[in-house]
Motif scaffolding. Structure first.
Motif, PDB file in Angstrom:
ATOM      1  N   HIS A  62      16.160 -23.414 -69.043  1.00  0.00           N
ATOM      2  CA  HIS A  62      14.998 -22.890 -68.317  1.00  0.00           C
ATOM      3  C   HIS A  62      13.870 -23.928 -68.279  1.00  0.00           C
ATOM      4  N   PRO A  71      16.373 -13.058 -70.394  1.00  0.00           N
ATOM      5  CA  PRO A  71      15.538 -13.243 -71.582  1.00  0.00           C
ATOM      6  C   PRO A  71      14.915 -14.647 -71.625  1.00  0.00           C
ATOM      7  N   HIS A  72      13.794 -14.759 -72.300  1.00  0.00           N
ATOM      8  CA  HIS A  72      13.169 -16.065 -72.513  1.00  0.00           C
ATOM      9  C   HIS A  72      12.709 -16.163 -73.962  1.00  0.00           C
ATOM     10  N   THR A  73      12.468 -17.392 -74.384  1.00  0.00           N
ATOM     11  CA  THR A  73      11.729 -17.587 -75.630  1.00  0.00           C
ATOM     12  C   THR A  73      10.470 -18.369 -75.282  1.00  0.00           C
ATOM     13  N   CYS A 120       9.424 -22.256 -72.162  1.00  0.00           N
ATOM     14  CA  CYS A 120      10.550 -21.461 -72.612  1.00  0.00           C
ATOM     15  C   CYS A 120      11.489 -22.381 -73.380  1.00  0.00           C
ATOM     16  N   TYR A 156      14.655 -21.669 -73.989  1.00  0.00           N
ATOM     17  CA  TYR A 156      15.992 -21.691 -73.413  1.00  0.00           C
ATOM     18  C   TYR A 156      16.011 -22.988 -72.606  1.00  0.00           C
ATOM     19  N   MET A 183      10.379 -24.368 -66.402  1.00  0.00           N
ATOM     20  CA  MET A 183       9.626 -23.300 -67.074  1.00  0.00           C
ATOM     21  C   MET A 183       8.852 -23.881 -68.256  1.00  0.00           C
TER      22      MET A 183
HETATM   23 CU   LIG Z   1      13.505 -18.912 -70.349  1.00  0.00          CU
END
Ligand SMILES: [Cu+2]
Length: 425
Positions: free
Chosen positions: A412, A351-353, A407, A409, A417
Motif C-alpha cells: 500500500h 485493512p490498513h496499518t 500504511c 502494508y 499510501m
Molecule cells: Cu494499507
C-alpha cells in the motif's frame, strides 16, 4: 529455529559503536534442499541483530551491493532526519551511506528494513529486515530473562515456487508459507525456565493472531518498550510491523513437553522443553510507568483509502498519493497532537496499518471504545480495520525536519499510501 546472529561493532570511536553491513544478494536454503535467491543484510535472511544501549550511539555504514536502489529505516527509532531513511534518500547500487542512531530512547524492540520509495515492498519481501534491540539500565535492573534467554523471533509469510524461489506478486493472500526466523515451522529446544521472546510481524500484509495451545503468554512490552505491568494474555495480535515482547515460563511444563505457537492459519513454531535449568530471572509486578500525556493543542484527521477507479490502484492519504515535494502537515516542535486515523476502505473491506516515523504515540480509543490490550504502551504502528477510526496522541520532541507516516502494508505504501510531516521550530 535459528536465532539471528548478533553483530559486534567493527570499531568503537569516541563512545560510538561502529558497524558495517553490506546489502547483498545471497542464496539461502529457506526450504529444505532448495537454495533461494534473497536480498540480505550481511548475507543473512533475517539480518544480523544489533544490540544497542540507551545513551550509547551507533553508526552503521550500509553498502548497497544489489542492482536496485535501497535504503534503511530504523523502525521505531527516534533519530535525526538524515538518518531516518527517508524514501527518497536512497543508496544507489555500488554506493554506501552511514546512518547515525543516537539511542536516546528507552529500551525497545526495533527493527531495520528497506524503505526505498516504490521498492520497499519488494525489498523487504526478499529479505531486507533485521532486529535492532535497545536496552537500558533500568530495564536490565528488572531481572527479566536475558542473554541466551532473550530471543528475537521474526514472523512473516512468503510464497515459493516449486524450485524454492520466492515469488513476488501483487497478491499477498498467496503468501501461505509462514517463516519464523526464516524457517518453516521450526522447533526450538528450550530449558524449563523463563524466556523472553521478542515477536515481530515483518510480513508486508498480514495479521498474526498468536496463541500457545491454551497456555498463557505474559506480555511485557510493545513497540516502544516496556508496559507499566505484565499482562497475562491468551492471544497476541500483531499487524504488519508491530512488535510484542512476551515471557513464557517453560518451568510450568515438564521436560519432554512440546508447546506450539499457533497463528489462526496454522502452527508457526514449536517449543520443545528438553532440559532443566536454574532460573534467577523474574517478571516484576511493575515494569515501567508510562509518562503522563501532555495536553494536546492540535487535532488532525488522517484518512487512508485506495483509489481503485483507474487501471492500477493508487494509495491515498487524505485524498492524495504520496508526493515527496509536498509537505502534508507542518508540526511545531514541542507540541502534543491528537491524530484521528481512519481507514476509509469500507466498500472493499481493505485493512490498513498506520505507522508514524520519529515518535512513539499512545492509542486513546478505537471508534470511541477503550484501546485493546494490543494497543497498550508506546506504539509506532497500529492496525486499523475497514471503517475504523483510531485516535492516537503524540508529542513531537527534539528533531526537526521531514518524516513520513504511512500504511505499513508495504504494497500500500509503495502504491502511494504515504504522506509527510515537517517538524518546525
Ligand atoms: Cu494499507
Amino acid at each position: 529455529m535459528p536465532v539471528p546472529r548478533e553483530l559486534s561493532p567493527t570499531t568503537t570511536r569516541s563512545g560510538v559503536d561502529v558497524y558495517r553491513i553490506p546489502i547483498q544478494p545471497a542464496d539461502i536454503a529457506l526450504l529444505a534442499g532448495h537454495p533461494t535467491r534473497v536480498r540480505t543484510y550481511a548475507g543473512q535472511f533475517v539480518g544480523p541483530t544489533i544490540r544497542a544501549r540507551t545513551g550509547r550511539p551507533v553508526r552503521i555504514t550500509f553498502t548497497n551491493q544489489l542492482d536496485v536502489p535501497s535504503n534503511v529505516h530504523l523502525h521505531g527509532g527516534h533519530v535525526p532526519q538524515r538518518s531516518d531513511g527517508h524514501p527518497m534518500e536512497t543508496i544507489a547500487p555500488g554506493q554506501s551511506r552511514s546512518y547515525d542512531y543516537p539511542n536516546n530512547q528507552q529500551g525497545a524492540t526495533l527493527w531495520y528494513h528497506d524503505h526505498a520509495h516504490h521498492l520497499e515492498a519488494e525489498n523487504v519481501y526478499f529479505g531486507l529486515h533485521g532486529f535492532y534491540l535497545i536496552e537500558d539500565d533500568a530495564e536490565r535492573g528488572l531481572g527479566l530473562p536475558s542473554g541466551r534467554y532473550d530471543v528475537p523471533i521474526m514472523l512473516r509469510d512468503a510464497q515459493f515456487d516449486t524450485n524454492g524461489e520466492l515469488i513476488y506478486t501483487e497478491h499477498p493472500p498467496d503468501r501461505t508459507t509462514i517463516l519464523a526466523n526464516g524457517e518453516v515451522t521450526p522447533h526450538f529446544p528450550v530449558a524449563a525456565r523463563k524466556y523472553r521472546f521478542r515477536l515481530l510481524n515483518s510480513a508486508n500484509e498480514r495479521i498474526f493472531r498468536l496463541t500457545l495451545g491454551g497456555a498463557d503468554l505474559t506480555h511485557i512490552a510493545s513497540d516502544g518498550g516496556l508496559l507499566p505491568a505484565p499482562v497475562r494474555r491468551s492471544e497476541i495480535v500483531l499487524g504488519s510491523a508491530e512488535r510484542a515482547d512476551v515471557v513464557i515460563d517453560f518451568s510450568e511444563h515438564p521436560v519432554g513437553s512440546q508447546l506450539v505457537l499457533y497463528d489462526v492459519s496454522g502452527p508457526v513454531l514449536r517449543f520443545d522443553v528438553t532440559r532443566e535449568a536454574s532460573d534467577t530471572s523474574q517478571v516484576p509486578d511493575t515494569l515501567r510507568p508510562l509518562p503522563a500525556l501532555p495536553p494536546a493543542t492540535v487535532e488532525r484527521d488522517i484518512s487512508m483509502k485506495f483509489d481503485l477507479s483507474g487501471a492500477n490502484p493508487v494509495g491515498l492519504v487524505n485524498g492524495q498519493p504520496y508526493d515527496p515535494n509536498r509537505v502534508d502537515f507542518r508540526v511545531k516542535r514541542g507540541t502534543t497532537e491528537i491524530w484521528r486515523v481512519k481507514n476509509d476502505d469500507v466498500e472493499f473491506g481493505i485493512p490498513h496499518t498506520f505507522h508514524m516515523h520519529l515518535e512513539q504515540f499512545r492509542v486513546l480509543d478505537r471508534d470511541g471504545a477503550p484501546p485493546t490490550p494490543d494497543d497498550a504502551g508506546r506504539k509506532d504502528t497500529i492496525f486499523v480495520a475497514p471503517g475504523e477510526t483510531v485516535r492516537v496522541q503524540v508529542t513531537f520532541t527534539e528533531y526537526l525536519g521531514t518524516y513520513v507516516y504511512h500504511c505499513h502494508y508495504l504494497e500500500h505504501s509503495a502504491k502511494g499510501m504515504m504522506a509527510q510531516m515537517k517538524i518546525v521550530e
